[in-house]
Design a protein around this motif. Structure first.
Motif, mmCIF file in Angstrom:
data_model
loop_
_atom_site.group_PDB
_atom_site.id
_atom_site.type_symbol
_atom_site.label_atom_id
_atom_site.label_comp_id
_atom_site.label_asym_id
_atom_site.label_seq_id
_atom_site.Cartn_x
_atom_site.Cartn_y
_atom_site.Cartn_z
ATOM 1 N N VAL A 108 0.836 -1.200 0.000
ATOM 2 C CA VAL A 108 0.000 0.000 0.000
ATOM 3 C C VAL A 108 0.872 1.252 0.000
ATOM 4 N N ARG A 109 1.943 1.243 0.805
ATOM 5 C CA ARG A 109 2.861 2.385 0.834
ATOM 6 C C ARG A 109 3.479 2.621 -0.557
ATOM 7 N N LYS A 110 3.905 1.535 -1.213
ATOM 8 C CA LYS A 110 4.491 1.649 -2.540
ATOM 9 C C LYS A 110 3.484 2.184 -3.546
ATOM 10 N N ALA A 111 2.233 1.709 -3.465
ATOM 11 C CA ALA A 111 1.198 2.159 -4.397
ATOM 12 C C ALA A 111 0.903 3.641 -4.216
ATOM 13 N N ILE A 112 0.852 4.100 -2.968
ATOM 14 C CA ILE A 112 0.600 5.515 -2.712
ATOM 15 C C ILE A 112 1.718 6.374 -3.294
ATOM 16 N N ASP A 113 2.950 5.912 -3.209
ATOM 17 C CA ASP A 113 4.076 6.648 -3.792
ATOM 18 C C ASP A 113 3.995 6.688 -5.318
ATOM 19 N N MET A 114 3.389 5.651 -5.935
ATOM 20 C CA MET A 114 3.296 5.579 -7.399
ATOM 21 C C MET A 114 2.137 6.398 -7.959
ATOM 22 N N LEU A 115 1.179 6.793 -7.141
ATOM 23 C CA LEU A 115 -0.045 7.419 -7.624
ATOM 24 C C LEU A 115 0.186 8.657 -8.489
ATOM 25 N N PRO A 116 1.110 9.568 -8.135
ATOM 26 C CA PRO A 116 1.272 10.771 -8.972
ATOM 27 C C PRO A 116 1.649 10.472 -10.419
ATOM 28 N N GLY A 117 2.268 9.335 -10.685
ATOM 29 C CA GLY A 117 2.685 9.007 -12.043
ATOM 30 C C GLY A 117 1.681 8.195 -12.833
ATOM 31 N N ILE A 118 0.491 7.972 -12.271
ATOM 32 C CA ILE A 118 -0.522 7.156 -12.957
ATOM 33 C C ILE A 118 -1.442 8.047 -13.778
ATOM 34 N N ASP A 119 -1.589 7.717 -15.070
ATOM 35 C CA ASP A 119 -2.531 8.405 -15.965
ATOM 36 C C ASP A 119 -3.730 7.480 -16.187
ATOM 37 N N PRO A 120 -4.895 7.786 -15.586
ATOM 38 C CA PRO A 120 -6.054 6.886 -15.672
ATOM 39 C C PRO A 120 -6.492 6.574 -17.095
ATOM 40 N N HIS A 121 -6.461 7.569 -17.978
ATOM 41 C CA HIS A 121 -6.959 7.362 -19.344
ATOM 42 C C HIS A 121 -6.016 6.462 -20.141
ATOM 43 N N VAL A 122 -4.711 6.609 -19.930
ATOM 44 C CA VAL A 122 -3.750 5.719 -20.584
ATOM 45 C C VAL A 122 -3.946 4.291 -20.105
ATOM 46 N N MET A 123 -4.173 4.119 -18.799
ATOM 47 C CA MET A 123 -4.390 2.785 -18.252
ATOM 48 C C MET A 123 -5.668 2.161 -18.807
ATOM 49 N N HIS A 124 -6.712 2.976 -18.962
ATOM 50 C CA HIS A 124 -7.980 2.478 -19.513
ATOM 51 C C HIS A 124 -7.788 1.993 -20.949
ATOM 52 N N LEU A 125 -7.048 2.766 -21.758
ATOM 53 C CA LEU A 125 -6.807 2.360 -23.147
ATOM 54 C C LEU A 125 -5.993 1.068 -23.205
ATOM 55 N N ARG A 126 -5.058 0.902 -22.293
ATOM 56 C CA ARG A 126 -4.266 -0.338 -22.250
ATOM 57 C C ARG A 126 -5.160 -1.520 -21.911
ATOM 58 N N MET A 127 -6.112 -1.309 -21.003
ATOM 59 C CA MET A 127 -7.015 -2.394 -20.621
ATOM 60 C C MET A 127 -7.899 -2.811 -21.784
ATOM 61 N N LYS A 128 -8.299 -1.858 -22.625
ATOM 62 C CA LYS A 128 -9.125 -2.191 -23.783
ATOM 63 C C LYS A 128 -8.393 -3.128 -24.727
ATOM 64 N N LYS A 129 -7.058 -2.982 -24.797
ATOM 65 C CA LYS A 129 -6.265 -3.851 -25.660
ATOM 66 C C LYS A 129 -5.949 -5.183 -24.982
ATOM 67 N N LEU A 130 -5.793 -5.156 -23.661
ATOM 68 C CA LEU A 130 -5.399 -6.374 -22.943
ATOM 69 C C LEU A 130 -6.550 -7.354 -22.790
ATOM 70 N N TYR A 131 -7.744 -6.842 -22.449
ATOM 71 C CA TYR A 131 -8.858 -7.724 -22.120
ATOM 72 C C TYR A 131 -10.104 -7.313 -22.883
ATOM 73 N N SER A 132 -10.593 -8.214 -23.703
ATOM 74 C CA SER A 132 -11.777 -7.957 -24.512
ATOM 75 C C SER A 132 -12.641 -9.214 -24.539
ATOM 76 N N TRP A 133 -13.928 -9.054 -24.295
ATOM 77 C CA TRP A 133 -14.828 -10.211 -24.347
ATOM 78 C C TRP A 133 -14.955 -10.747 -25.766
ATOM 79 N N ASP A 134 -14.808 -9.888 -26.757
ATOM 80 C CA ASP A 134 -14.826 -10.365 -28.145
ATOM 81 C C ASP A 134 -13.666 -11.328 -28.391
ATOM 82 N N ASP A 135 -12.499 -11.000 -27.842
ATOM 83 C CA ASP A 135 -11.344 -11.881 -27.984
ATOM 84 C C ASP A 135 -11.566 -13.192 -27.235
#
Length: 461
Positions: free
Chosen positions: A346-373
């Motif tokens: 949890v401490r490590k995750a809190i330190d990483m939060l400022p560098g997280i871009d939610p929209h970039v992560m969402h786009l990556r998830m669309k490519k990683l996991y798809s029910w069509d696939d």
């Protein structure tokens, strides 16, 4: 009379073989999904069956779901996309499972298989009684069967030992099996003795259109950790009791929102009272799946893996089972299932939060996991199942004998009785006397047909 019954059964097997061979050459499959776990109940298995069925319908396959009655929901229902659901009149006995009967479900399973002209029966979840019985009846009738295992189980406790023996019985005569991770595949092969060549790895997915990042990012003045899970031992609820007080002590700006219900909820509430954390730990209780996103997008951190990542959130989870396979290292922080290591994560995750871009992560998830696939990969499993050779009862019995000195003989006896019951049902109600239902094309298929017609007419004009 006995000869006439035998001729009808032989003729039915011949028709099944012809139909299966035609399906194996490229025809669309006619699939019966079977499990005790389906909507209106909420959970991972329920969502998997629903989304997979919807995508298979879009690919042109016929899909029918069979589950037990839920309260007043009984009989035949249609859900989104024209998905047909049989809520058979069996009431849940324990944890949404029906009472094991072995043979009593055969008449209704047989009727559904014949009426819907099914070619592949797909059972889900090792804990589902209805799944095991339907697969057994389908194999007796000569249908191709596929099984998906959604969970990991041990080898030492009494419950796991009995469940593994049941799984060994079911998978002894399976055409193909699916596991949702490589760890799950290894676990299933060890528990059941099935050949690894018959087991495919097809992961779960997430509806990224349903789980999107919040347009307004939260201020760093407050960090909210969200836990959405069934509050049971195997989901790590006991770890929360020790992790939450320590994290709250180390980080004054952190508060928790706990969504979910279960037997361990009392322990979490007692912890909240003991450490006077009522203003920093909010208990939501059971959260309907449709409302999960509304909880996630308002937070900066959570443990719900796929949904959280699709919402652009950093995830913390324990390094158990197939969890390490789910996300790349920069999208998840893993910890050993120990309170002190969870606090470190949890401490490590809190330190990483400022560098997280939610929209970039969402786009990556669309490519990683798809029910069509997932649907396309499952379609390959069905094709492989259709290509497996057709066998009669005498060829199948030796497979059950390998399940153990006493268990093997018992399993053979069960299958022989099941075959005789099938002969009796054929005599009492011949296949020719069961009316086949007409196929109803899904709504999206009809709309696509209309679009194609309009496009063709437009070109002609």
């Amino acid at each position: 009379m006995e000869n006439a019954t035998g001729e009808r059964i032989a003729d039915q097997i011949g028709r099944f073989q012809t139909q299966l061979q035609m399906d194996g050459r490229g025809r669309k499959h006619r699939i019966l999904m079977v499990s005790d776990f389906f909507f209106p109940n909420f959970g991972g298995v329920e969502s998997h069956i629903y989304y997979l069925s919807q995508c298979l319908l879009k690919l042109g396959h016929k899909v029918v779901v069979m589950t037990h009655a839920y309260g007043k929901r009984s009989g035949v229902r249609y859900v989104t996309g024209g998905l047909k659901v049989y809520y058979v009149p069996w009431k849940p006995f324990l944890m949404q499972n029906t009472l094991p009967t072995l043979f009593l479900t055969f008449p209704i399973v047989r009727t559904i298989l014949i009426r819907e002209k099914i070619s592949v029966v797909h059972g889900h979840q090792a804990f589902s009684t209805l799944c095991h019985e339907a697969l057994m009846h389908a194999r007796t009738m000569g249908y191709k069967v596929v099984f998906t295992d959604h969970s990991l189980y041990g080898f030492a406790d009494a419950g796991s030992i009995h469940m593994n023996k049941v799984l060994q019985f079911t998978l002894a005569d399976i055409d193909q099996a699916i596991c949702v991770s490589h760890t799950s595949k290894e676990n299933t092969v060890l528990r059941s003795g099935i050949s690894p060549e018959k087991v495919f790895m097809v992961p779960n997915a997430v509806d990224t259109a349903m789980f999107t990042p919040s347009p307004n990012r939260l201020s760093c003045d407050e960090i909210v950790i969200v836990v959405i899970s069934r509050l049971v031992y195997r989901k790590g609820a006991d770890l929360l009791v020790e992790v939450i007080p320590e994290v709250c002590r180390l980080f004054p700006k952190v508060r928790f929102i706990v969504g979910g219900d279960g037997p361990k909820r009392v322990r979490i509430e007692e912890m909240r009272e003991k450490f006077s954390l009522q203003d920093r730990v909010e208990m939501l209780g059971a959260v309907p799946h449709a409302q999960v996103r509304s909880v996630l997008i308002s937070e900066a951190f959570c443990i719900a893996i796929l949904e959280a990542a699709s919402c652009g959130l950093l995830t913390v989870s324990t390094r158990v089972g197939g969890v390490p396979e789910v996300l790349p290292d920069d999208m998840v922080v893993l910890a050993e299932p120990a309170p002190e290591d969870m606090v470190r994560a949890v401490r490590k995750a809190i330190d990483m939060l400022p560098g997280i871009d939610p929209h970039v992560m969402h786009l990556r998830m669309k490519k990683l996991y798809s029910w069509d696939d997932v649907a396309k990969r499952t379609e390959i499993v069905y094709d492989r199942a259709m290509q497996s050779p057709q066998t009669d009862l005498l060829e199948r019995l030796p497979r059950y004998l390998t399940c153990g000195a006493w268990a093997g003989k018992l399993f053979c006896l069960v299958m022989i009785i099941n075959y005789l019951l099938w002969c009796l049902l054929e005599y009492l109600q011949p296949t020719e006397g069961i009316e086949e239902v007409p196929d109803i094309r899904p709504v999206h298929a009809r709309l696509e047909s209309v679009d194609e017609t309009c496009e063709t007419q437009g070109k002609g004009n």
